[in-house]
Design a protein around this motif. Structure first.
Motif, short mmCIF file in Angstrom:
data_model
loop_
_atom_site.label_atom_id
_atom_site.label_comp_id
_atom_site.label_asym_id
_atom_site.label_seq_id
_atom_site.Cartn_x
_atom_site.Cartn_y
_atom_site.Cartn_z
N ARG A 235 -6.51 0.33 1.45
CA ARG A 235 -6.49 0.63 0.20
C ARG A 235 -5.69 0.26 -1.11
O ARG A 235 -5.82 0.62 -2.09
CB ARG A 235 -6.46 2.45 0.12
N LEU A 236 -4.43 -0.38 -0.60
CA LEU A 236 -3.43 -0.90 -1.31
C LEU A 236 -3.79 -1.62 -2.46
O LEU A 236 -3.55 -1.45 -3.82
CB LEU A 236 -2.27 -1.49 -0.86
N PRO A 237 -4.77 -2.56 -2.31
CA PRO A 237 -5.30 -3.25 -3.61
C PRO A 237 -6.02 -2.65 -4.52
O PRO A 237 -5.99 -2.96 -5.71
CB PRO A 237 -6.37 -4.39 -2.67
N VAL A 238 -6.85 -1.64 -4.12
CA VAL A 238 -7.48 -0.80 -5.17
C VAL A 238 -6.45 -0.01 -5.94
O VAL A 238 -6.64 0.18 -7.46
CB VAL A 238 -8.35 0.24 -4.42
N TRP A 239 -5.44 0.72 -5.25
CA TRP A 239 -4.37 1.27 -6.15
C TRP A 239 -3.76 0.68 -6.94
O TRP A 239 -3.35 0.80 -8.07
CB TRP A 239 -3.28 2.09 -4.96
N ALA A 240 -3.35 -0.81 -6.54
CA ALA A 240 -2.52 -1.66 -7.36
C ALA A 240 -3.59 -2.10 -8.49
O ALA A 240 -2.94 -2.23 -9.74
CB ALA A 240 -2.46 -3.20 -6.59
N SER A 241 -4.83 -2.22 -8.45
CA SER A 241 -5.43 -2.43 -9.59
C SER A 241 -5.72 -1.40 -10.78
O SER A 241 -5.48 -1.58 -11.77
CB SER A 241 -6.97 -2.61 -9.16
N VAL A 242 -5.50 -0.20 -10.10
CA VAL A 242 -5.37 0.95 -10.99
C VAL A 242 -4.08 1.03 -11.61
O VAL A 242 -3.80 1.16 -12.88
CB VAL A 242 -5.61 2.43 -10.26
N LEU A 243 -3.03 0.95 -10.78
CA LEU A 243 -1.46 0.87 -11.32
C LEU A 243 -1.37 -0.23 -12.49
O LEU A 243 -0.43 -0.25 -13.23
CB LEU A 243 -0.38 0.69 -10.16
#
Length: 557
Positions: A235-243
């Motif tokens: 899930r880290l890439p999804v969180w990075a795209s939001v951040l």
């Protein structure tokens, strides 16, 4: 009287010399950059003098810096290897790690309010400095110190992660400068807001205690984060795209957009970064202006409330030791330097609970550690009193009454905390058969340790934060030697408590219940004997050198 020669006042600045008669004085006003340079130079001189005033302080700083550099070296090495990964992996990693770094710069000044007051506006309010110059000097001054230097080195290492794309590498140079400005300006903004919040004593206590709690819980937090990262790796890439579209992460994602040819997204993120920077500067300027106005105008206001009776003094016997116990107990409940210990003990208990593992070894240490730390805590009592210790000499309070009163106040606070440790130990390990032995070991550490400290603290004190200061503040004159002596004292207290602890191990090895009860009896008797001897001997020593002790602790700042 003859006038002095032309070179007599050569060292006097022109700005403060009286103007010749008939001539108009020309006042020189510094520009913003000159003010910033002067403030940064001031911080550098203070830092240099702090490091050179003591060999032990310099050695400790060097060792701490080498330790930080070793960690930073591993981080930079990871960045170099990260540069060989695909562009999307580099972008996601940069956004997540960079957001954590910025968050740390923005949050830590709030939790460490008043810990570093080198360029405190309240101290500079009377100088003719502009708000812009002061803010610029504070931002530039953030580079002077271990955190600022380590951040700059990390940013230089971050540039290497974009070496696969020349366009991304060029954009990362600009973004590194913007990231440094966001970190340093955000830190000053947070510091200014924290100073506004912490004007009241109670707010300062809460902030200081939260800082200590965060430090104690860093281990469990990092362990939980490491475990959580393994579970949510996908899930880290999804969180990075939001951040990447937030003020925390936008600056770290711009090189990735440039490298991928997404110029619209890069410009939009740049707008987020610039707006964030403008807002931080505006808020910091507003908070600084208010802080300067408050300091110059004496805005501190005292608030009072009516109090019936004499509080805790009604609860203790009308004897010298009772008055000392009541006063010390008030400090335990209201002084953040004491009350922080009351919050740290449950925090340490929680940390050991989560880090205990299957063996439960840490839970065996918990009650003993609480007893040892609480008995050792009164070694700083006289230092914490500072000039208020003069009341004991003027009264005059007998030395034995002073020693006994401080021990009684500590026992009132420590007994529930030791009981909490025992309850957690029983709940986790269910070792009911060893409870008497554990009680004996705790009694030896708590009572016997208090006796040892009652003697030592009458002869030896160490620098502590002065009254009203944050518990996080490092007092002047504190060296590694003081820290070593404190560990030696705790080791001696532990050594004297070995008899009941050895009997505890004998009980666990043999399984015979009699050894558990013998450990209880030995621990209680030994603790009471050591406490009685410590109060008598320490009281005698205190009577003999009370004035010298007052002169010593009054110098702690």
């Amino acid at each position: 009287m003859e006038s002095a020669g032309p070179g007599a006042d050569a060292a006097v600045p022109d700005s403060v010399r009286p103007s010749p008669s008939g001539q108009e004085r020309v006042t020189h006003r510094m520009g913003v950059l000159e003010e910033a340079r002067s403030l940064a130079s001031l911080k550098w001189r203070i830092l240099r003098n702090t490091l050179t005033r003591s060999t032990w302080v310099l050695v400790g700083t060097i060792l701490g810096g080498l330790y930080a550099l070793s960690i930073l070296g591993m981080l930079v090495t990871g960045m170099v290897f990260l540069g060989a990964e695909p562009l999307d992996v580099v972008t996601a990693s940069s956004v997540i790690v960079g957001s954590v770094v910025l968050l740390g710069w923005w949050v830590m000044p709030v939790l460490t309010a008043k810990a570093d007051a080198t360029l405190d506006p309240s101290r500079l309010a009377l100088f003719p400095l502009s708000t812009t110059g002061l803010l610029t000097g504070q931002v530039v001054g953030a580079l002077i110190g271990i955190p600022g230097v380590l951040t700059v080195i990390a940013l230089l290492g971050w540039l290497s992660t974009w070496r696969a794309s020349p366009a991304a590498l060029a954009a990362s140079v600009v973004c590194a400068v913007l990231a440094a400005l966001l970190a340093f300006t955000g830190a000053r903004c947070a510091s200014a807001l924290a100073a506004r919040i912490a004007r009241g004593r109670r707010s300062t206590e809460i902030i200081s205690i939260l800082s200590l709690l965060l430090i104690v819980l860093l281990g469990p937090i990092f362990a939980s984060v490491a475990t959580g990262v393994e579970r949510v790796w996908d899930r880290l890439p999804v969180w990075a795209s939001v951040l990447g579209w937030t003020p925390l992460g936008a600056v770290w994602a711009i090189p990735g957009d440039v490298g991928a040819g997404h110029w619209g997204a890069a410009l939009a993120r740049l707008a987020v970064v610039l707006v964030t920077l403008v807002v931080l500067v505006a808020v910091a300027r507003f908070a600084l202006e208010r802080a300067l106005a408050d300091a110059a105008g004496g805005a501190a206001r005292a608030t009072g409330r009516s109090v019936a009776g004499i509080g805790l003094f009604d609860r203790f016997p009308a004897a010298p030791w009772g008055a000392v116990a009541a006063r010390c107990l008030i400090y335990w409940l209201r002084d953040p330097r004491y009350s922080a210990s009351l919050v740290m003990i449950p925090a340490i208990s929680a940390a050991l609970w989560f880090l205990g593992g299957d063996s439960g070894f840490s839970m065996w240490l918990l009650p003993l550690m609480i007893a040892l730390l609480m008995s050792y805590a009164i070694s700083a009592d006289v230092s914490y009193d500072n000039t208020a210790f003069s009341l004991h000499l003027l009264a005059p309070v007998p030395g034995r009454a002073d020693r006994l009163g401080r021990v009684v106040a500590m026992l009132v606070v420590a007994t529930p905390l030791v009981a909490l440790g025992l309850v957690l130990w029983l709940v986790r390990l269910q070792q009911w058969h060893a409870l008497p032995a554990m009680l004996g070991a705790c009694a030896a550490l708590l009572l016997g340790g208090a006796g040892v400290v009652s003697v030592v603290s009458a002869r030896y004190t160490y620098p502590t934060p002065p009254p009203g200061a944050s518990p996080m503040k490092t007092p002047q004159g504190f060296t590694i030697l003081n820290l070593v002596l404190q560990f030696v004292l705790m080791g001696f207290m532990l050594l004297l408590a070995l008899p009941p602890i050895v009997l505890l191990f004998v009980h666990l090895g043999t399984g015979a219940a009699v050894w558990s009860w013998v450990a209880l009896a030995v621990g209680v008797v030994e603790g009471l004997v050591l406490l009685g001897i410590g109060v008598r001997v320490g009281g005698t020593w205190l009577d003999g050198r009370g004035p010298e002790l007052l002169q010593e602790v009054a110098g702690y700042r």
